[in-house]
Design a protein around this motif. Structure first.
Motif, PDB file in Angstrom:
ATOM      1  N   LEU A  20      14.559 -25.825   1.532  1.00 17.16           N
ATOM      2  CA  LEU A  20      14.413 -27.075   2.801  1.00 17.16           C
ATOM      3  C   LEU A  20      15.687 -26.245   3.989  1.00 17.16           C
ATOM      4  CD1 LEU A  20      13.877 -30.119  -0.662  1.00 17.16           C
ATOM      5  CD2 LEU A  20      12.327 -29.180   1.535  1.00 17.16           C
ATOM      6  N   ALA A  21      16.953 -26.495   3.326  1.00 22.91           N
ATOM      7  CA  ALA A  21      17.390 -26.380   4.213  1.00 22.91           C
ATOM      8  C   ALA A  21      17.641 -25.041   5.325  1.00 22.91           C
ATOM      9  CB  ALA A  21      18.688 -25.895   3.521  1.00 22.91           C
ATOM     10  N   ILE A  22      16.137 -24.866   4.799  1.00 21.06           N
ATOM     11  CA  ILE A  22      16.595 -23.389   6.321  1.00 21.06           C
ATOM     12  C   ILE A  22      14.101 -24.073   7.238  1.00 21.06           C
ATOM     13  CG2 ILE A  22      17.312 -21.329   5.681  1.00 21.06           C
ATOM     14  CD1 ILE A  22      14.339 -20.912   4.962  1.00 21.06           C
ATOM     15  N   GLY A  23      14.258 -25.650   6.932  1.00 21.40           N
ATOM     16  CA  GLY A  23      13.767 -26.176   7.308  1.00 21.40           C
ATOM     17  C   GLY A  23      12.373 -26.131   6.725  1.00 21.40           C
ATOM     18  N   LEU A  24      12.179 -25.461   5.502  1.00 20.86           N
ATOM     19  CA  LEU A  24      10.748 -25.075   4.926  1.00 20.86           C
ATOM     20  C   LEU A  24       9.591 -27.046   4.306  1.00 20.86           C
ATOM     21  CD1 LEU A  24       9.786 -21.378   4.886  1.00 20.86           C
ATOM     22  CD2 LEU A  24       9.330 -23.001   6.875  1.00 20.86           C
ATOM     23  N   ALA A  25       8.525 -26.899   4.854  1.00 22.28           N
ATOM     24  CA  ALA A  25       7.966 -28.118   3.964  1.00 22.28           C
ATOM     25  C   ALA A  25       9.112 -28.133   2.277  1.00 22.28           C
ATOM     26  CB  ALA A  25       6.575 -28.384   4.360  1.00 22.28           C
ATOM     27  N   ALA A  26       8.856 -28.947   0.865  1.00 21.75           N
ATOM     28  CA  ALA A  26       8.846 -28.564  -0.068  1.00 21.75           C
ATOM     29  C   ALA A  26       8.202 -27.345  -0.804  1.00 21.75           C
ATOM     30  CB  ALA A  26       8.506 -29.838  -0.712  1.00 21.75           C
ATOM     31  N   THR A  27       6.630 -27.110   0.434  1.00 24.13           N
ATOM     32  CA  THR A  27       5.841 -26.694  -0.473  1.00 24.13           C
ATOM     33  C   THR A  27       5.571 -25.217  -0.522  1.00 24.13           C
ATOM     34  OG1 THR A  27       4.497 -27.183   1.385  1.00 24.13           O
ATOM     35  CG2 THR A  27       3.273 -28.511  -0.664  1.00 24.13           C
ATOM     36  N   SER A  28       6.530 -25.071   0.093  1.00 23.21           N
ATOM     37  CA  SER A  28       6.866 -23.633   1.204  1.00 23.21           C
ATOM     38  C   SER A  28       7.398 -23.392  -0.617  1.00 23.21           C
ATOM     39  CB  SER A  28       7.956 -23.691   1.646  1.00 23.21           C
ATOM     40  OG  SER A  28       7.093 -23.760   3.337  1.00 23.21           O
ATOM     41  N   ALA A  29       8.133 -23.732  -1.741  1.00 20.74           N
ATOM     42  CA  ALA A  29       8.281 -22.651  -2.481  1.00 20.74           C
ATOM     43  C   ALA A  29       7.597 -21.970  -3.324  1.00 20.74           C
ATOM     44  CB  ALA A  29       8.789 -24.620  -4.030  1.00 20.74           C
ATOM     45  N   ARG A  30       6.266 -22.006  -2.658  1.00 20.63           N
ATOM     46  CA  ARG A  30       5.342 -21.052  -3.298  1.00 20.63           C
ATOM     47  C   ARG A  30       5.412 -19.695  -2.855  1.00 20.63           C
ATOM     48  NH1 ARG A  30      -0.535 -22.307  -2.478  1.00 20.63           N
ATOM     49  NH2 ARG A  30       0.162 -23.908  -3.171  1.00 20.63           N
ATOM     50  N   ALA A  31       6.223 -19.711  -1.120  1.00 18.16           N
ATOM     51  CA  ALA A  31       6.830 -18.347  -1.371  1.00 18.16           C
ATOM     52  C   ALA A  31       7.087 -17.543  -2.114  1.00 18.16           C
ATOM     53  CB  ALA A  31       7.261 -18.853   0.265  1.00 18.16           C
ATOM     54  N   LYS A  32       7.027 -18.399  -3.281  1.00 15.08           N
ATOM     55  CA  LYS A  32       8.654 -17.135  -3.826  1.00 15.08           C
ATOM     56  C   LYS A  32       7.791 -15.983  -4.572  1.00 15.08           C
ATOM     57  CE  LYS A  32      10.903 -18.263  -8.584  1.00 15.08           C
ATOM     58  NZ  LYS A  32      11.434 -16.755  -8.485  1.00 15.08           N
ATOM     59  N   GLU A  33       7.726 -14.943  -4.536  1.00 10.90           N
ATOM     60  CA  GLU A  33       7.087 -14.063  -4.912  1.00 10.90           C
ATOM     61  C   GLU A  33       7.061 -14.156  -6.368  1.00 10.90           C
ATOM     62  OE1 GLU A  33       7.903 -10.614  -2.564  1.00 10.90           O
ATOM     63  OE2 GLU A  33       6.357 -11.394  -0.474  1.00 10.90           O
ATOM     64  N   THR A  34       5.258 -13.948  -7.342  1.00  6.81           N
ATOM     65  CA  THR A  34       6.326 -14.406  -9.277  1.00  6.81           C
ATOM     66  C   THR A  34       5.494 -13.014  -9.218  1.00  6.81           C
ATOM     67  OG1 THR A  34       4.178 -15.491  -8.822  1.00  6.81           O
ATOM     68  CG2 THR A  34       6.429 -16.497  -8.899  1.00  6.81           C
ATOM     69  N   PHE A  35       4.004 -12.422  -8.755  1.00 11.54           N
ATOM     70  CA  PHE A  35       3.895 -11.452  -8.760  1.00 11.54           C
ATOM     71  C   PHE A  35       3.117  -9.813  -7.555  1.00 11.54           C
ATOM     72  CE2 PHE A  35      -0.652 -12.112  -8.014  1.00 11.54           C
ATOM     73  CZ  PHE A  35      -0.848 -13.926  -7.850  1.00 11.54           C
ATOM     74  N   SER A  36       2.743  -9.137  -7.989  1.00  9.87           N
ATOM     75  CA  SER A  36       2.648  -8.136  -7.168  1.00  9.87           C
ATOM     76  C   SER A  36       1.125  -7.431  -6.999  1.00  9.87           C
ATOM     77  CB  SER A  36       3.792  -7.416  -6.111  1.00  9.87           C
ATOM     78  OG  SER A  36       3.224  -6.359  -7.908  1.00  9.87           O
ATOM     79  N   ILE A  37       1.010  -7.291  -6.343  1.00  6.68           N
ATOM     80  CA  ILE A  37      -0.889  -6.767  -6.347  1.00  6.68           C
ATOM     81  C   ILE A  37      -0.786  -5.456  -5.214  1.00  6.68           C
ATOM     82  CG2 ILE A  37      -3.185  -6.992  -5.638  1.00  6.68           C
ATOM     83  CD1 ILE A  37      -3.077  -9.478  -6.175  1.00  6.68           C
ATOM     84  N   ASP A  38      -1.736  -3.809  -5.295  1.00  5.58           N
ATOM     85  CA  ASP A  38      -1.505  -2.728  -4.404  1.00  5.58           C
ATOM     86  C   ASP A  38      -2.908  -3.450  -4.325  1.00  5.58           C
ATOM     87  OD1 ASP A  38       1.307  -2.622  -3.416  1.00  5.58           O
ATOM     88  OD2 ASP A  38       1.358  -0.807  -4.752  1.00  5.58           O
ATOM     89  N   TYR A  39      -3.488  -2.819  -3.714  1.00  3.57           N
ATOM     90  CA  TYR A  39      -4.888  -1.922  -3.293  1.00  3.57           C
ATOM     91  C   TYR A  39      -4.950  -1.600  -2.552  1.00  3.57           C
ATOM     92  CZ  TYR A  39      -5.538  -7.771  -2.843  1.00  3.57           C
ATOM     93  OH  TYR A  39      -5.206  -9.129  -3.496  1.00  3.57           O
ATOM     94  N   VAL A  40      -5.314  -0.302  -3.839  1.00  2.42           N
ATOM     95  CA  VAL A  40      -5.244   1.084  -3.101  1.00  2.42           C
ATOM     96  C   VAL A  40      -7.316   1.634  -2.514  1.00  2.42           C
ATOM     97  CG1 VAL A  40      -4.628   2.906  -3.225  1.00  2.42           C
ATOM     98  CG2 VAL A  40      -3.908   1.359  -4.590  1.00  2.42           C
ATOM     99  N   VAL A  41      -7.464   2.132  -1.731  1.00  2.00           N
ATOM    100  CA  VAL A  41      -8.753   2.278  -1.239  1.00  2.00           C
ATOM    101  C   VAL A  41      -8.727   3.998  -1.376  1.00  2.00           C
ATOM    102  CG1 VAL A  41     -10.664   1.810   0.437  1.00  2.00           C
ATOM    103  CG2 VAL A  41      -9.422  -0.041  -0.569  1.00  2.00           C
ATOM    104  N   THR A  42      -9.658   4.413  -1.462  1.00  2.00           N
ATOM    105  CA  THR A  42      -9.770   5.840  -1.474  1.00  2.00           C
ATOM    106  C   THR A  42     -11.218   6.460  -1.277  1.00  2.00           C
ATOM    107  OG1 THR A  42      -7.767   5.896  -3.565  1.00  2.00           O
ATOM    108  CG2 THR A  42      -9.751   8.052  -2.695  1.00  2.00           C
ATOM    109  N   ILE A  43     -11.391   7.206  -0.037  1.00  2.00           N
ATOM    110  CA  ILE A  43     -11.966   7.701   0.204  1.00  2.00           C
ATOM    111  C   ILE A  43     -12.260   9.620   0.144  1.00  2.00           C
ATOM    112  CG2 ILE A  43     -13.569   8.476   2.840  1.00  2.00           C
ATOM    113  CD1 ILE A  43     -13.337   4.950   1.640  1.00  2.00           C
ATOM    114  N   SER A  44     -13.586   9.401  -0.544  1.00  2.00           N
ATOM    115  CA  SER A  44     -12.975  11.766  -0.554  1.00  2.00           C
ATOM    116  C   SER A  44     -14.133  12.333   0.445  1.00  2.00           C
ATOM    117  CB  SER A  44     -13.432  12.013  -1.829  1.00  2.00           C
ATOM    118  OG  SER A  44     -15.063  12.136  -1.852  1.00  2.00           O
TER     119      SER A  44
END
Ligand SMILES: [Zn+2]
Length: 431
Positions: A20-44
């Motif tokens: 809120l202090a940097i001017g984002l809406a309260a819903t931006s609390a969702r921007a906290k990253e809680t998990f990670s995904i790597d999508y790896v595409v391999t071509i042979s």
């Protein structure tokens, strides 16, 4: 990324406060990253028409299951952590956690239309495809009791044969690695067009947009001409659609690819045989770019708006940029009139002649009438920008409201006559 304790799911108050202090809406609390995904595409190199795709997830205690929807004839060989349960239209995956992975294979080649032209294809030393061809649609269910909105940190990574490279409509962080970020989305996922293999790549910054043009072998198209063209038209189009894309990728490829244009997220494909401008002076490139940048989607009765605006502005923006003169502009309007499908209800029409010839002429007439009603202070642009600012789904009724608002007049009668009954508008001596 380290797995988080289950107790760490709830965003602490100080995080909310900080946002809120940097001017984002309260819903931006969702921007906290809680998990990670790597999508790896391999071509042979041996089987370039089969992509091996692997998802690597971490910190996903919140995720109960994922419903993956995909066409059965192109996806196969699913394996992963947790449990996989086949469904008629895809797969239900309970990944377990907090670390999980999923692998599957995708057939790259996909033909469409009567001529069986490809909109996803592995050629000799190259691949042109879209995110929607490599990744299923995902529905995500969280464990009950998840109080914070989880948010992913995601990357798309290509593992390619020696000598190959990649292009995608995002900034890269290292070779063939792209951080993905869609504000407001829980699960960031790859989108838009991709090019892999051996191809030419030209880039130029235009009005703060990094425009990249990927040309596949056999392409005769000149990137210089497109850059010059966009230099004069893209700034106006961005303003009209209130769009601020960081990247735009244009993909030019020859047969057996689709004979036309196909828009995607921040990117579009155009067959190399399509000219920058057709003999009637409209531009297939500007038309697709309009679709790429439009931040709304058409409702069931709004094909005529979707196509009519893209085609009208593919002409109009060139006029404003001084790329076509008044006689050429008038002739183009004449073509719309002559090749249009008239005396039908445009809100119910999907026919190309109605949506791409009649509708742009109706848009021209609306533009003229708004200007007349406001002594030149407002025009169709004002109605379009309003739709763009609001986003969401555009219906004929909503478009009418936006036109009324811009003009200060009631266009209901005009819409009844020239949209619902498809009577050609009188464009006077313009053509
Ligand atoms: Zn279109």
């Amino acid at each position: 990324m380290k797995a988080r304790r289950p107790g760490a799911r709830t965003a602490p108050c100080w995080v909310l406060g900080a946002y809120l202090a940097i001017g984002l809406a309260a819903t931006s609390a969702r921007a906290k990253e809680t998990f990670s995904i790597d999508y790896v595409v391999t071509i042979s190199a041996a089987t370039p028409h089969i992509a091996e795709v692997r998802w690597e997830l971490a910190g996903i205690e919140e995720v109960a299951r994922l419903k993956l929807t995909f066409p059965a004839d192109r996806y196969s060989t699913f394996a992963g952590s947790g449990t996989l349960q086949p469904l008629p239209d895809g797969m239900l995956w309970e990944p377990g956690g907090p670390y999980a992975h999923l692998t599957y294979q995708v057939e790259i080649n996909h033909a469409r239309g009567k001529q069986q032209r490809y909109d996803s294809y592995a050629g000799n030393g190259w691949i042109v495809t879209r995110a929607r061809d490599l990744f299923p649609r995902i529905g995500i269910t969280y464990h009950t009791g998840t109080t914070a909105s989880p948010k992913s940190r995601a990357r798309l990574i290509f593992r390619l044969p020696r000598g190959w490279r990649s292009a995608a409509p995002f900034a890269s962080a290292g070779p063939a690695t792209y951080p993905l970020s869609q504000p407001g989305n829980t699960l960031d996922r790859p989108r838009g067009w991709f090019v892999l293999g051996r191809f030419d790549l030209d880039r130029q910054e235009i009005d703060q947009v990094m425009v990249e043009i990927a040309r596949l072998p056999g392409t005769t198209f000149s990137p210089r001409n497109l850059f010059d063209f966009l230099d004069r038209t893209l700034p106006t189009l961005k303003k009209l659609l209130v769009a601020t894309p960081a990247h735009i990728l244009v993909v030019s490829a020859p047969d057996p690819m689709w004979h036309g244009g196909i828009s995607g997220e921040n990117s579009f494909f155009m067959h190399t045989g399509r000219p920058l401008r057709t003999p009637d002076k409209t531009s297939p490139y500007l038309h697709e770019l309009f679709h790429v940048l439009q931040p709304y989607r058409p409702g069931p009765d709004a094909d005529w708006i979707e196509e009519g605006l893209a085609e009208f502005y593919s002409l109009e923006l060139q006029r404003r940029a001084g790329l076509i003169d008044a006689p050429a502009y008038g002739r183009a309007l004449g073509y719309f009139e002559r090749y249009g499908l008239w005396n039908v209800d445009f809100t119910q029409q999907h026919d190309n002649a109605a949506t791409n010839n009649s509708a742009p002429l109706v848009m021209y007439a609306i533009d003229q009438r708004i200007q007349r009603a406001t002594a030149g202070k407002k025009r169709l642009d004002d109605a379009v920008s309003e739709l763009a600012r609001e986003g969401g789904e555009v219906s004929t009724a909503r478009f009418l409201r936006a036109v009324n608002q811009a003009s200060g007049k009631d266009f209901a009668k005009f819409f009844d006559r020239h949209v619902s009954h498809g009577i050609p508008p009188d464009i006077g001596s313009a053509r």
